[in-house]
Motif scaffolding. Structure first.
Motif, mmCIF file in Angstrom:
data_model
loop_
_atom_site.group_PDB
_atom_site.id
_atom_site.type_symbol
_atom_site.label_atom_id
_atom_site.label_comp_id
_atom_site.label_asym_id
_atom_site.label_seq_id
_atom_site.Cartn_x
_atom_site.Cartn_y
_atom_site.Cartn_z
ATOM 1 N N ASN A 28 -13.211 -12.168 10.352
ATOM 2 C CA ASN A 28 -12.827 -13.158 9.330
ATOM 3 C C ASN A 28 -13.858 -13.201 8.214
ATOM 4 O OD1 ASN A 28 -10.630 -13.770 10.943
ATOM 5 N ND2 ASN A 28 -11.446 -15.711 11.659
ATOM 6 N N HIS A 29 -15.132 -13.213 8.597
ATOM 7 C CA HIS A 29 -16.220 -13.244 7.617
ATOM 8 C C HIS A 29 -16.166 -12.013 6.718
ATOM 9 C CE1 HIS A 29 -20.265 -13.652 5.948
ATOM 10 N NE2 HIS A 29 -20.426 -12.377 6.261
ATOM 11 N N CYS A 30 -16.005 -10.859 7.310
ATOM 12 C CA CYS A 30 -16.002 -9.603 6.545
ATOM 13 C C CYS A 30 -14.784 -9.512 5.630
ATOM 14 C CB CYS A 30 -16.069 -8.413 7.494
ATOM 15 S SG CYS A 30 -17.653 -8.336 8.400
ATOM 16 N N ALA A 31 -13.646 -9.981 6.106
ATOM 17 C CA ALA A 31 -12.441 -9.984 5.260
ATOM 18 C C ALA A 31 -12.648 -10.910 4.062
ATOM 19 C CB ALA A 31 -11.224 -10.412 6.071
ATOM 20 N N PHE A 32 -13.280 -12.048 4.290
ATOM 21 C CA PHE A 32 -13.567 -12.966 3.190
ATOM 22 C C PHE A 32 -14.560 -12.337 2.211
ATOM 23 C CE2 PHE A 32 -15.913 -16.452 1.184
ATOM 24 C CZ PHE A 32 -14.859 -17.111 0.565
ATOM 25 N N TYR A 85 0.794 -17.495 -7.518
ATOM 26 C CA TYR A 85 1.587 -16.597 -6.678
ATOM 27 C C TYR A 85 0.724 -16.012 -5.558
ATOM 28 C CZ TYR A 85 3.326 -12.191 -4.977
ATOM 29 O OH TYR A 85 3.678 -11.170 -4.147
ATOM 30 N N ARG A 86 -0.446 -15.451 -5.921
ATOM 31 C CA ARG A 86 -1.312 -14.825 -4.923
ATOM 32 C C ARG A 86 -1.658 -15.796 -3.802
ATOM 33 N NH1 ARG A 86 -7.235 -14.306 -6.539
ATOM 34 N NH2 ARG A 86 -6.905 -16.520 -6.168
ATOM 35 N N ASP A 87 -2.074 -16.979 -4.191
ATOM 36 C CA ASP A 87 -2.501 -17.952 -3.185
ATOM 37 C C ASP A 87 -1.345 -18.384 -2.282
ATOM 38 O OD1 ASP A 87 -5.018 -17.688 -4.272
ATOM 39 O OD2 ASP A 87 -5.022 -19.661 -5.242
ATOM 40 N N ALA A 88 -0.180 -18.631 -2.864
ATOM 41 C CA ALA A 88 0.976 -19.045 -2.061
ATOM 42 C C ALA A 88 1.473 -17.901 -1.181
ATOM 43 C CB ALA A 88 2.097 -19.544 -2.972
ATOM 44 N N HIS A 89 1.534 -16.700 -1.749
ATOM 45 C CA HIS A 89 1.996 -15.546 -0.981
ATOM 46 C C HIS A 89 1.066 -15.264 0.198
ATOM 47 C CE1 HIS A 89 3.811 -11.713 -0.042
ATOM 48 N NE2 HIS A 89 2.594 -11.209 -0.006
ATOM 49 N N CYS A 90 -0.226 -15.296 -0.054
ATOM 50 C CA CYS A 90 -1.178 -14.992 1.013
ATOM 51 C C CYS A 90 -1.219 -16.097 2.059
ATOM 52 C CB CYS A 90 -2.551 -14.699 0.420
ATOM 53 S SG CYS A 90 -2.555 -13.122 -0.508
ATOM 54 N N GLN A 91 -0.969 -17.316 1.646
ATOM 55 C CA GLN A 91 -0.847 -18.394 2.630
ATOM 56 C C GLN A 91 0.311 -18.074 3.571
ATOM 57 O OE1 GLN A 91 0.232 -22.234 1.040
ATOM 58 N NE2 GLN A 91 -0.471 -23.292 2.846
ATOM 59 N N SER A 92 1.434 -17.635 3.013
ATOM 60 C CA SER A 92 2.582 -17.310 3.862
ATOM 61 C C SER A 92 2.292 -16.087 4.734
ATOM 62 C CB SER A 92 3.849 -17.099 3.026
ATOM 63 O OG SER A 92 3.769 -15.919 2.251
ATOM 64 N N LEU A 106 -5.985 -12.616 7.854
ATOM 65 C CA LEU A 106 -4.750 -12.231 7.181
ATOM 66 C C LEU A 106 -4.730 -12.729 5.733
ATOM 67 C CD1 LEU A 106 -2.175 -12.920 10.032
ATOM 68 C CD2 LEU A 106 -3.067 -10.694 9.289
ATOM 69 N N VAL A 107 -5.158 -13.963 5.527
ATOM 70 C CA VAL A 107 -5.161 -14.540 4.183
ATOM 71 C C VAL A 107 -6.164 -13.807 3.294
ATOM 72 C CG1 VAL A 107 -5.675 -16.615 2.822
ATOM 73 C CG2 VAL A 107 -4.330 -16.795 4.926
ATOM 74 N N SER A 108 -7.377 -13.617 3.778
ATOM 75 C CA SER A 108 -8.406 -12.944 2.970
ATOM 76 C C SER A 108 -8.029 -11.500 2.677
ATOM 77 C CB SER A 108 -9.760 -12.991 3.686
ATOM 78 O OG SER A 108 -10.257 -14.306 3.732
ATOM 79 N N SER A 109 -7.473 -10.801 3.659
ATOM 80 C CA SER A 109 -7.066 -9.409 3.449
ATOM 81 C C SER A 109 -5.967 -9.320 2.403
ATOM 82 C CB SER A 109 -6.602 -8.780 4.755
ATOM 83 O OG SER A 109 -7.667 -8.726 5.675
ATOM 84 N N CYS A 110 -5.022 -10.228 2.467
ATOM 85 C CA CYS A 110 -3.936 -10.279 1.499
ATOM 86 C C CYS A 110 -4.490 -10.545 0.099
ATOM 87 C CB CYS A 110 -2.944 -11.371 1.902
ATOM 88 S SG CYS A 110 -1.595 -11.643 0.735
ATOM 89 N N LYS A 111 -5.387 -11.521 -0.006
ATOM 90 C CA LYS A 111 -5.961 -11.850 -1.315
ATOM 91 C C LYS A 111 -6.764 -10.680 -1.871
ATOM 92 C CE LYS A 111 -6.251 -16.885 -1.200
ATOM 93 N NZ LYS A 111 -7.175 -18.030 -1.284
ATOM 94 N N ALA A 112 -7.507 -9.991 -1.032
ATOM 95 C CA ALA A 112 -8.281 -8.833 -1.490
ATOM 96 C C ALA A 112 -7.340 -7.756 -2.022
ATOM 97 C CB ALA A 112 -9.149 -8.282 -0.356
ATOM 98 N N HIS A 113 -6.287 -7.478 -1.280
ATOM 99 C CA HIS A 113 -5.325 -6.446 -1.683
ATOM 100 C C HIS A 113 -4.656 -6.796 -3.017
ATOM 101 C CE1 HIS A 113 -2.198 -3.431 -1.442
ATOM 102 N NE2 HIS A 113 -1.291 -4.383 -1.549
#
Length: 129
Positions: A28-32, A85-92, A106-113
């Motif tokens: 989790n830390h590394c993804a963030f 959009y990014r924040d809502a999509h990654c939350q989902s 999952l959230v951090s990985s999505c936001k990074a991508h």
């Protein structure tokens, strides 16, 4: 405050190896951290792209030609919408593990991508102008 400092000396937080994270907390830390790196890249590119749009507004102001916003104002509106959009999509995306220890990864990985994709979009936009 002094007690907390004393405890940190007695129990130092171990460094997290993001090359091979071994625990969910480390993952989790590394993804963030990866997301933070992507966000820094986005912010750097934002400065370049927004400057290009402001120059475009100065060189060929749209005022009087139509009722649409200028280049920078359109870019700013798009960026604000993209962030929502990014924040809502990654939350989902995170809801695949809703409430679990995997959710932050999952959230951090999505936001990074998505942030890296947006950075590339901004780079292309700056090249266009």
């Amino acid at each position: 405050m002094i007690f907390a400092a004393f405890l940190s000396v007695l129990n130092p937080v171990p460094a997290i190896d993001c090359e091979e994270p071994m625990t969910q907390m480390a993952m989790n830390h590394c993804a963030f951290q990866d997301y933070m790196e992507a966000d820094m890249g986005l912010n750097t590119q934002w400065a370049l792209t927004s400057a290009a749009m402001k120059r475009r507004d100065k060189d060929s102001p749209p005022a009087g030609r139509d009722d649409r916003p200028g280049y920078f104002d359109a870019l700013l509106a798009a960026q604000r919408a993209w962030i929502r959009y990014r924040d809502a999509h990654c939350q989902s995306e995170g809801y695949r593990a809703r409430g679990g220890t995997l959710e932050p990864l999952l959230v951090s990985s999505c936001k990074a991508h998505l942030t890296r994709l947006r950075t590339a979009d901004l780079e292309e936009l700056a090249r266009t102008y």
